[in-house]
Design a protein around this motif. Structure first.
Motif, mmCIF file in Angstrom:
data_model
loop_
_atom_site.group_PDB
_atom_site.id
_atom_site.type_symbol
_atom_site.label_atom_id
_atom_site.label_comp_id
_atom_site.label_asym_id
_atom_site.label_seq_id
_atom_site.Cartn_x
_atom_site.Cartn_y
_atom_site.Cartn_z
ATOM 1 N N HIS A 158 0.823 -1.211 0.000
ATOM 2 C CA HIS A 158 0.000 0.000 0.000
ATOM 3 C C HIS A 158 0.860 1.265 0.000
ATOM 4 N N ARG A 173 -12.258 5.639 6.503
ATOM 5 C CA ARG A 173 -11.542 6.025 5.279
ATOM 6 C C ARG A 173 -10.040 5.868 5.487
ATOM 7 N N CYS A 174 -9.546 6.338 6.624
ATOM 8 C CA CYS A 174 -8.123 6.217 6.949
ATOM 9 C C CYS A 174 -7.710 4.750 7.026
ATOM 10 N N SER A 233 -9.151 2.203 5.746
ATOM 11 C CA SER A 233 -9.296 1.583 4.435
ATOM 12 C C SER A 233 -8.114 1.934 3.532
ATOM 13 N N GLU A 234 -7.705 3.192 3.556
ATOM 14 C CA GLU A 234 -6.589 3.638 2.711
ATOM 15 C C GLU A 234 -5.288 2.927 3.046
ATOM 16 N N CYS A 235 -5.110 2.549 4.303
ATOM 17 C CA CYS A 235 -3.867 1.871 4.680
ATOM 18 C C CYS A 235 -4.012 0.357 4.686
ATOM 19 N N GLN A 246 -11.439 -3.167 4.779
ATOM 20 C CA GLN A 246 -11.911 -3.216 3.395
ATOM 21 C C GLN A 246 -13.401 -2.926 3.356
#
Length: 149
Positions: free
Chosen positions: A18, A90-91, A93-95, A99
């Motif tokens: 990621h 959101r944070c 999920s981004e890292c 999911q």
């Protein structure tokens, strides 16, 4: 301790994809369980722990250990505000720790890797033996903590 380190290294190793443009080498000698980490991997591990150090994110991840939940269910389980939960999801999920899965009108969130739940459980198990020391520690934990010397 070796199990916690091995699990952490495993989660970090899987999450490294990621991080755009960065390659990470094998982190653990599988036979000796000796860490063989470059400085950037240690930085990545520290970043993972800083992400897990937020009580709101820990509450969300703990709620998701029980299975996939939509935002409203996470809000109910954690008693956090909807906007706070959405921002943290959101944070996370981004890292890659969480999911998202669209299901009709809702988006359900689940742990991005089952080892995140295992890591949280190992932390609870570890706290069973060191909670008093952690609670009494004035070296870290807030902005006014004394630096370790």
């Amino acid at each position: 301790m070796v199990l916690i380190v091995a699990l952490l290294v495993s989660v970090v190793d899987d999450m490294s994809h990621h991080i755009s443009g960065t390659q990470y080498v094998e982190l653990v000698d599988k036979e000796t369980m000796r860490l063989d980490t470059p400085a950037q991997t240690l930085d990545l591990q520290a970043k993972l722990f800083r992400g897990l150090a937020d009580p709101s994110r820990l509450a969300i991840l703990t709620a998701l250990c029980r299975g996939p939940l939509h935002v409203g269910a996470v809000v109910a389980a954690t008693r956090l505000s909807q906007s706070n939960v959405s921002n943290h999801l959101r944070c996370l999920s981004e890292c890659g720790l969480v999911q998202a899965e669209p299901r009709g009108r809702f988006v359900y969130y689940r742990l991005g890797d089952a080892r995140v739940g295992e890591l949280l459980q190992l932390a609870l198990d570890l706290l069973g033996g060191v909670a008093d020391g952690i609670a009494a520690c004035d070296r870290y934990g807030d902005e006014t903590a004394k630096p370790c010397t």
